[in-house]
Design a protein around this motif. Structure first.
Motif, PDB file in Angstrom:
ATOM      1  N   LEU A   1       0.819  -1.213   0.000  1.00  0.00           N
ATOM      2  CA  LEU A   1       0.000   0.000   0.000  1.00  0.00           C
ATOM      3  C   LEU A   1       0.855   1.265   0.000  1.00  0.00           C
ATOM      4  O   LEU A   1       0.374   2.344  -0.343  1.00  0.00           O
ATOM      5  CB  LEU A   1      -0.928   0.012   1.226  1.00  0.00           C
ATOM      6  CG  LEU A   1      -2.024  -1.062   1.252  1.00  0.00           C
ATOM      7  CD1 LEU A   1      -2.760  -1.043   2.576  1.00  0.00           C
ATOM      8  CD2 LEU A   1      -3.000  -0.851   0.102  1.00  0.00           C
ATOM      9  N   SER A   2       2.129   1.123   0.401  1.00  0.00           N
ATOM     10  CA  SER A   2       3.039   2.282   0.431  1.00  0.00           C
ATOM     11  C   SER A   2       3.782   2.473  -0.891  1.00  0.00           C
ATOM     12  O   SER A   2       4.643   3.349  -0.988  1.00  0.00           O
ATOM     13  CB  SER A   2       4.066   2.091   1.558  1.00  0.00           C
ATOM     14  OG  SER A   2       3.413   2.023   2.806  1.00  0.00           O
ATOM     15  N   ASN A   3       3.417   1.689  -1.904  1.00  0.00           N
ATOM     16  CA  ASN A   3       4.085   1.776  -3.208  1.00  0.00           C
ATOM     17  C   ASN A   3       3.400   2.850  -4.058  1.00  0.00           C
ATOM     18  O   ASN A   3       2.276   2.669  -4.529  1.00  0.00           O
ATOM     19  CB  ASN A   3       4.041   0.414  -3.909  1.00  0.00           C
ATOM     20  CG  ASN A   3       4.923   0.376  -5.142  1.00  0.00           C
ATOM     21  OD1 ASN A   3       5.133   1.382  -5.810  1.00  0.00           O
ATOM     22  ND2 ASN A   3       5.420  -0.823  -5.447  1.00  0.00           N
ATOM     23  N   SER A   4       4.081   3.965  -4.267  1.00  0.00           N
ATOM     24  CA  SER A   4       3.486   5.087  -5.010  1.00  0.00           C
ATOM     25  C   SER A   4       3.278   4.762  -6.483  1.00  0.00           C
ATOM     26  O   SER A   4       2.445   5.376  -7.146  1.00  0.00           O
ATOM     27  CB  SER A   4       4.368   6.329  -4.867  1.00  0.00           C
ATOM     28  OG  SER A   4       5.672   6.056  -5.351  1.00  0.00           O
ATOM     29  N   GLU A   5       4.027   3.793  -6.997  1.00  0.00           N
ATOM     30  CA  GLU A   5       3.870   3.419  -8.401  1.00  0.00           C
ATOM     31  C   GLU A   5       2.571   2.652  -8.619  1.00  0.00           C
ATOM     32  O   GLU A   5       2.010   2.659  -9.720  1.00  0.00           O
ATOM     33  CB  GLU A   5       5.066   2.582  -8.857  1.00  0.00           C
ATOM     34  CG  GLU A   5       6.387   3.346  -8.849  1.00  0.00           C
ATOM     35  CD  GLU A   5       7.546   2.467  -9.292  1.00  0.00           C
ATOM     36  OE1 GLU A   5       7.292   1.295  -9.647  1.00  0.00           O
ATOM     37  OE2 GLU A   5       8.694   2.951  -9.268  1.00  0.00           O
ATOM     38  N   LEU A   6       2.071   2.003  -7.596  1.00  0.00           N
ATOM     39  CA  LEU A   6       0.841   1.214  -7.719  1.00  0.00           C
ATOM     40  C   LEU A   6      -0.395   2.017  -7.326  1.00  0.00           C
ATOM     41  O   LEU A   6      -1.482   1.801  -7.872  1.00  0.00           O
ATOM     42  CB  LEU A   6       0.937  -0.045  -6.843  1.00  0.00           C
ATOM     43  CG  LEU A   6       1.998  -1.078  -7.247  1.00  0.00           C
ATOM     44  CD1 LEU A   6       2.042  -2.212  -6.226  1.00  0.00           C
ATOM     45  CD2 LEU A   6       1.695  -1.650  -8.635  1.00  0.00           C
ATOM     46  N   TYR A   7      -0.243   2.927  -6.378  1.00  0.00           N
ATOM     47  CA  TYR A   7      -1.414   3.621  -5.838  1.00  0.00           C
ATOM     48  C   TYR A   7      -1.194   5.123  -5.910  1.00  0.00           C
ATOM     49  O   TYR A   7      -0.359   5.683  -5.188  1.00  0.00           O
ATOM     50  CB  TYR A   7      -1.681   3.174  -4.393  1.00  0.00           C
ATOM     51  CG  TYR A   7      -1.929   1.696  -4.283  1.00  0.00           C
ATOM     52  CD1 TYR A   7      -3.148   1.144  -4.682  1.00  0.00           C
ATOM     53  CD2 TYR A   7      -0.933   0.833  -3.832  1.00  0.00           C
ATOM     54  CE1 TYR A   7      -3.373  -0.219  -4.620  1.00  0.00           C
ATOM     55  CE2 TYR A   7      -1.147  -0.530  -3.753  1.00  0.00           C
ATOM     56  CZ  TYR A   7      -2.373  -1.057  -4.155  1.00  0.00           C
ATOM     57  OH  TYR A   7      -2.592  -2.407  -4.094  1.00  0.00           O
TER      58      TYR A   7
END
Length: 656
Positions: free
Chosen positions: A207-213
């Motif tokens: 959830l902390s992945n800026s590329e995914l979210y």
């Protein structure tokens, strides 16, 4: 005495299996929860060689200090046939809680419960924490000698693997704490561990992945040099802190889980509890922890950490001295766990801890005190204390564990505490002065402060000098000033001992020497226990005095109540010293026994300290009786009566 025999003796003295609600252990102590603490026979417990001391607590809790062999003693107790039978007849949770509520003693029983909750949440993982700290120490030594740079990002795979060996303990520490805390509060421990593990899974971390979210928002936190991120889940803002290594969140989450869990068990039919209690608990507590408890726990932990960091930065001199001086009072009460938890929080948030350095001064002052006691025990040929001190010193220097020293020696001999505090002050003062330019002594790892972990502190040379000063100060203070009351020191006994004439039994306490016919006891007057004499003691204004050995020899017997002693000399004289008439009924109250069966003692050595005022107030005669129990082996045993006799003046003469 064998471990099995000692285990049976402990259970008998604690009131028997039926008096035990629960039994756990920590690194050095057996922890009992009893139905009635008034049934405990403390004097019986202290006669068991493996027992270093006892500690009654409120709420019918009772601790028996065993030392490093506590795990084997615990296993021996659990293996007793009576304990196995008792286990099948244990009370229900409701019965136990009702009994606890009805029997709770003291105004602060809730405080004992709180700190016991903290203690039992950490206690079972002390072993792996110690193991991890030694791996860290090994890595730090290699780093210091530039064999490998453990802080480098491009280490070889082998060294990365070694990192994982210790990092696993601290990364998954919240799961371990949650498991133990849940078990303490009678919740399925795997449920507590599962809920905490949800926040350490790859899915939650994703959830902390800026590329995914794209909804992810991060703010750099300058205080901890980390970014704090948040995202939206079901339209609600969700903070995404790093839960690895955090202990405040599971400690806060588990009591809430316990409230939900136990209420669910009351309302859900028992035949479906196995499915629906964990299911509902998880769907309630995991979101509650993610949105509320978790961020709140992180905030509280960070706030306390920053507060201590501010104190350390603002008044480092005071901080470095205060920490080692307060620890000797926190540890015996179990109040040190919050500070230990703060060390872990500091490492997780700040990347380093500043409490362990000053704390090391207290630990090594503790070990130095024990070293001084060991020196005196060897000098005075005190085999019992030599064994106690040598084991405690080894546990301290190589394991960083203070409890064997603290409970085995320091709390038993109160003068040792002043020597210990002198070392704490000297060590803390040394750290305060030498580390001032460095902002204190720091470490980036949670370790047990022992000889093996010195290299993890920075600056290491300051820490090394400080613990050496603390250790040496306490050790020299004990050697110079002793740790025993004046009247128990061999030098005092030798100085104040009258050399008894040959074939003489001395008077064990100052007073009027009378015949056995006047002693007030028909059995002694009949000479069934041999010829002898009685002393009407003359004591000072405190009403307290020592009764000493009337001959040199070996202690052949000591009663459980501490009112009677058997002594056998090298020439075969057998003597009974009996303090008071019918004082067995006092069950040791007013008697401070100084010897144990098998001890080698000299004439004039204290046998027991007696509060004669308390004995008299209880309605018992204070007369001290001495008989030669093997009178028939002599041609004559003749009492020497006197209106006033000093200690060790002749009481009887013998002739073969």
């Amino acid at each position: 005495m064998s471990t099995d025999k000692s285990a049976k003796g402990i259970i008998n003295a604690i009131g028997g299996p039926d008096n035990i609600r629960s039994l756990t252990h920590c690194a050095t102590r057996l922890r009992f929860e009893l139905n009635d603490a008034d049934l405990v026979k403390a004097e019986d417990l202290e006669q068991i060689p493996e027992v270093l001391g006892t500690m009654p607590q409120s709420g019918d809790r009772y601790q028996v200090i065993v030392g490093g062999a506590v795990e084997s003693m615990y296993s021996a107790i659990k293996s007793l046939p009576d304990m196995k039978t008792h286990a099948s007849n244990s009370q229900s949770d409701d019965d136990v809680k009702a009994a606890a509520r009805s029997k709770a003693r003291g105004k602060n029983a809730w405080l004992d419960t709180f700190f016991e909750y903290l203690s039992d949440s950490f206690r079972p993982i002390l072993g792996v924490l110690l193991g991890a700290s030694l791996i860290i120490a090994f890595a730090a030594v290699l780093d210091a000698f530039e064999v490998v740079n453990f802080r480098a990002a491009d280490k070889a795979p082998g060294w990365v693997f070694i990192d994982s060996m210790w990092h696993s303990v601290f990364y998954f520490l919240p799961i371990m704490v949650a498991f133990n805390a849940a078990k303490k509060l009678k919740v399925d421990p795997w449920l507590g561990a599962t809920i905490m593990a949800a926040f350490l899974t790859p899915d939650f971390l994703k959830l902390s992945n800026s590329e995914l979210y794209t909804t992810l928002q991060c703010v750099e936190n300058e205080a901890i040099k980390k970014a704090t991120c948040s995202t939206e889940v079901f339209g609600l803002p969700l903070t995404l802190p790093d839960y690895s290594g955090n202990v405040f969140v599971p400690l806060m989450m588990i009591p809430v889980l316990a409230l939900v869990y136990h209420n669910l068990k009351k309302i859900i039919p028992s035949n479906v509890q196995m499915v629906f209690v964990p299911f509902i608990s998880m769907i309630v507590i995991i979101p509650l922890t993610a949105f509320l408890i978790g961020p709140l726990g992180i905030w509280i932990g960070n706030g306390l950490g920053f507060g201590l960091a501010w104190m350390n930065a603002t008044a480092p001199f005071v901080f470095a001295i205060a920490i080692p001086l307060i620890y000797p009072f926190l540890v015996p009460l179990g109040l040190h766990w919050p500070l230990n938890a703060m060390m872990l929080v500091n490492i997780q948030t700040l990347g380093y801890d500043f409490i362990q350095g000053p704390m090391g001064a207290w630990n090594f002052a503790c070990f130095g005190t024990t070293a001084g006691v060991l020196y005196l025990a060897i000098r005075d040929k005190d085999n019992v204390m030599r064994q106690t001190a040598s084991g405690a010193l080894a546990a301290g220097l190589f394991g960083g564990i203070s409890e064997p020293s603290l409970y085995g020696i320091h709390l038993r001999f109160k003068l040792a505490y002043s020597r210990l505090l002198a070392g704490c002050l000297a060590g803390g003062l040394t750290i305060a002065v030498l580390s001032l330019p460095y902002g204190g002594v720091k470490t980036d790892a949670f370790v047990f402060t022992s000889l093996l972990t010195i290299s993890v502190f920075d600056p290491a040379w300051v820490y090394l000098i400080a613990i050496a000063v603390a250790f040496t100060t306490s050790m020299l203070a004990v050697i110079a000033l002793d740790y025993r009351p004046l009247e128990e020191r061999p030098s005092y006994i030798r100085k104040n001992t009258v050399t008894l004439p040959e074939n003489t039994v001395g008077v064990p306490i100052e007073g009027k020497v009378i015949s056995l016919d006047e002693a007030g006891d028909k059995v002694f007057a009949s000479r069934a226990l041999g010829e002898g004499f009685a002393v009407v003691p003359e004591v000072g204004p405190t009403g307290k005095a020592n009764v000493v050995a009337p001959i040199t020899g070996t202690i052949s017997s000591v009663t459980k109540s501490g009112h009677a002693f058997g002594i056998k000399s090298a020439d075969g004289t057998e003597v009974l010293v009996h303090v008071g008439i019918d004082t067995v009924n006092l069950k040791g109250d007013g008697f401070d026994v100084k010897v144990a069966k098998g001890d080698q003692i000299t004439a004039g050595s204290p046998l027991v300290g007696v509060d004669f005022e308390k004995v008299a107030a209880a309605g018992y005669a204070t007369t001290v009786i001495v008989t030669v129990t093997n009178t028939r082996s002599f041609a004559a045993v003749t009492p020497v009566l006197a209106d006033h006799a000093a200690v060790l003046t002749p009481g009887v003469t013998t002739q073969r």
